[in-house]
Design a protein around this motif. Sequence first.
Motif, PDB file in Angstrom:
ATOM      1  N   GLY A  19     -12.581  14.901  26.762  1.00 32.78           N
ATOM      2  CA  GLY A  19     -13.796  14.104  26.877  1.00 32.78           C
ATOM      3  C   GLY A  19     -14.361  13.760  25.514  1.00 32.78           C
ATOM      4  O   GLY A  19     -14.551  14.641  24.674  1.00 32.78           O
ATOM      5  N   ASP A 179      -9.195   9.904  26.885  1.00 32.41           N
ATOM      6  CA  ASP A 179     -10.585  10.302  27.163  1.00 32.41           C
ATOM      7  C   ASP A 179     -10.882  10.092  28.640  1.00 32.41           C
ATOM      8  O   ASP A 179     -11.043   8.965  29.101  1.00 32.41           O
ATOM      9  CB  ASP A 179     -11.509   9.445  26.288  1.00 32.41           C
ATOM     10  CG  ASP A 179     -12.959   9.877  26.338  1.00 32.41           C
ATOM     11  OD1 ASP A 179     -13.345  10.584  27.287  1.00 32.41           O
ATOM     12  OD2 ASP A 179     -13.706   9.492  25.426  1.00 32.41           O
ATOM     13  N   THR A 181     -13.485  10.537  30.373  1.00 26.46           N
ATOM     14  CA  THR A 181     -14.842  10.144  30.774  1.00 26.46           C
ATOM     15  C   THR A 181     -14.931   8.690  31.231  1.00 26.46           C
ATOM     16  O   THR A 181     -15.834   8.336  31.993  1.00 26.46           O
ATOM     17  CB  THR A 181     -15.850  10.380  29.632  1.00 26.46           C
ATOM     18  OG1 THR A 181     -15.505   9.576  28.495  1.00 26.46           O
ATOM     19  CG2 THR A 181     -15.849  11.855  29.222  1.00 26.46           C
ATOM     20  N   THR A 184     -14.575   7.859  35.425  1.00 23.26           N
ATOM     21  CA  THR A 184     -15.539   8.135  36.494  1.00 23.26           C
ATOM     22  C   THR A 184     -16.060   6.866  37.159  1.00 23.26           C
ATOM     23  O   THR A 184     -16.645   6.934  38.247  1.00 23.26           O
ATOM     24  CB  THR A 184     -16.735   8.950  35.965  1.00 23.26           C
ATOM     25  OG1 THR A 184     -17.390   8.223  34.929  1.00 23.26           O
ATOM     26  CG2 THR A 184     -16.272  10.312  35.441  1.00 23.26           C
ATOM     27  N   GLU A 238     -17.549  11.423  40.307  1.00 28.70           N
ATOM     28  CA  GLU A 238     -18.098  12.052  39.105  1.00 28.70           C
ATOM     29  C   GLU A 238     -17.548  13.461  38.885  1.00 28.70           C
ATOM     30  O   GLU A 238     -18.048  14.197  38.021  1.00 28.70           O
ATOM     31  CB  GLU A 238     -19.631  12.121  39.224  1.00 28.70           C
ATOM     32  CG  GLU A 238     -20.316  10.771  39.335  1.00 28.70           C
ATOM     33  CD  GLU A 238     -20.288   9.985  38.038  1.00 28.70           C
ATOM     34  OE1 GLU A 238     -20.183  10.624  36.963  1.00 28.70           O
ATOM     35  OE2 GLU A 238     -20.382   8.740  38.084  1.00 28.70           O
ATOM     36  N   GLY A 240     -15.819  15.803  37.194  1.00 25.63           N
ATOM     37  CA  GLY A 240     -15.198  15.825  35.873  1.00 25.63           C
ATOM     38  C   GLY A 240     -13.941  16.656  35.809  1.00 25.63           C
ATOM     39  O   GLY A 240     -12.979  16.292  35.120  1.00 25.63           O
TER      40      GLY A 240
END
Length: 387
Positions: A19, A179, A181, A184, A238, A240
């Motif tokens: 991340g 990455d 992130t 999402t 979401e 993670g």
Amino acid sequence: MQLDGIGRVQSPRIIHIGGGAARKVGEVLEQLGLKRPLIVTDENLVALGHVQTVTDALEKGGNAWGMFDQVVEDPTDVCVDAGLAALRAGNFDCIIGFGGGSPMDTAKAISFMSMNPGHVRDYKAPRQIDHCGPPVILIPTTGGTGSELTRWCVITDTERTEKYNLSGLACVATAALIDWTFTTTKPWRITADTAVDSLTHAIEAYVSRKAFAYADAFALAAMPAIASNVRAACHEPENGEARAALMLAASQAGMAFSNASVALVHGMSRPIGAHFHVAHGLSNAMLLPAITRFSIGSAPARYATCARVMGWADDQHSDASACEMLVEHLEALNTDLKVPRPSDLGHLADAETFALMAEQALASGSPQHNPKVPSCAEIVGLYRDIW
């Protein structure tokens, strides 16, 4: 699996995983002595604000950048030519491919075509493209294709209605920033399709006639991570932990197939995309259970290991039972992920189209790496079965 000979490994010089990895782009350019990147991406990623994460990091590092944001899904030779014109219009010293497989593959093609004459089709596999263009830094946003770590890219020929592989050192990124992130914001369909794309990469690499121990390790790590996390990522965007696992698995599967090759699923998938514009991961999902059933008799121990490593069978099951459970679980996964048949999407095909697609599949070279190498007639039969 290869028991003799030498396995070949090619991978980026720099890899950051985790991340926030994309924010290292300025540091990576400095490490490589680069200052003026062309960002290759699509308009949707600009609208989502994801591209700004990269441009903010570039500006913080004092880098001047330009952008080509006209990448289309299943990138075409026309798209590559437009990106090449954008590269030549500026004083750029490198290319950043930002997005899913389409922007990353386009970035690779723009780079090597800037140094190689002719049309991109002139370089399709099995030709190896080793005359490299400007350095390519890849930042994936979907976690599916694994293109950030592979020596492959796929381009669609608009004149010949054909998707072809391109391969070689010129298709290997200089750096990859992985990455999770960014993933999402992926909707259900793209989350499901890219995950099954990764799973297909891992399974095909493991059962490939070119499999070897180094690639096996990546494939065996990727399979259980995907099987354990894809449903959670679809239902909980979401989440993670699930997103990070799928992104890592996509890269692991990319390393596996880049060095051991894909097989029949991918060979048959590309013509579906070329003729009917079905997303690559979705066409893989449509094919995976049927082609696994077709192939298991030629590599039962390897397919049984796939089932066991994903927790779909255990050591108490014979290889034959484990293989059957593998197919059943792949079919159940397709049901849970709402994978349609091509006909469900309104795509109609006749005997002539199936025959052409079978010829294109065989010409790609991928089916020759399958445990059971099919005839043209068998490929036509498989298309009919999944349609």
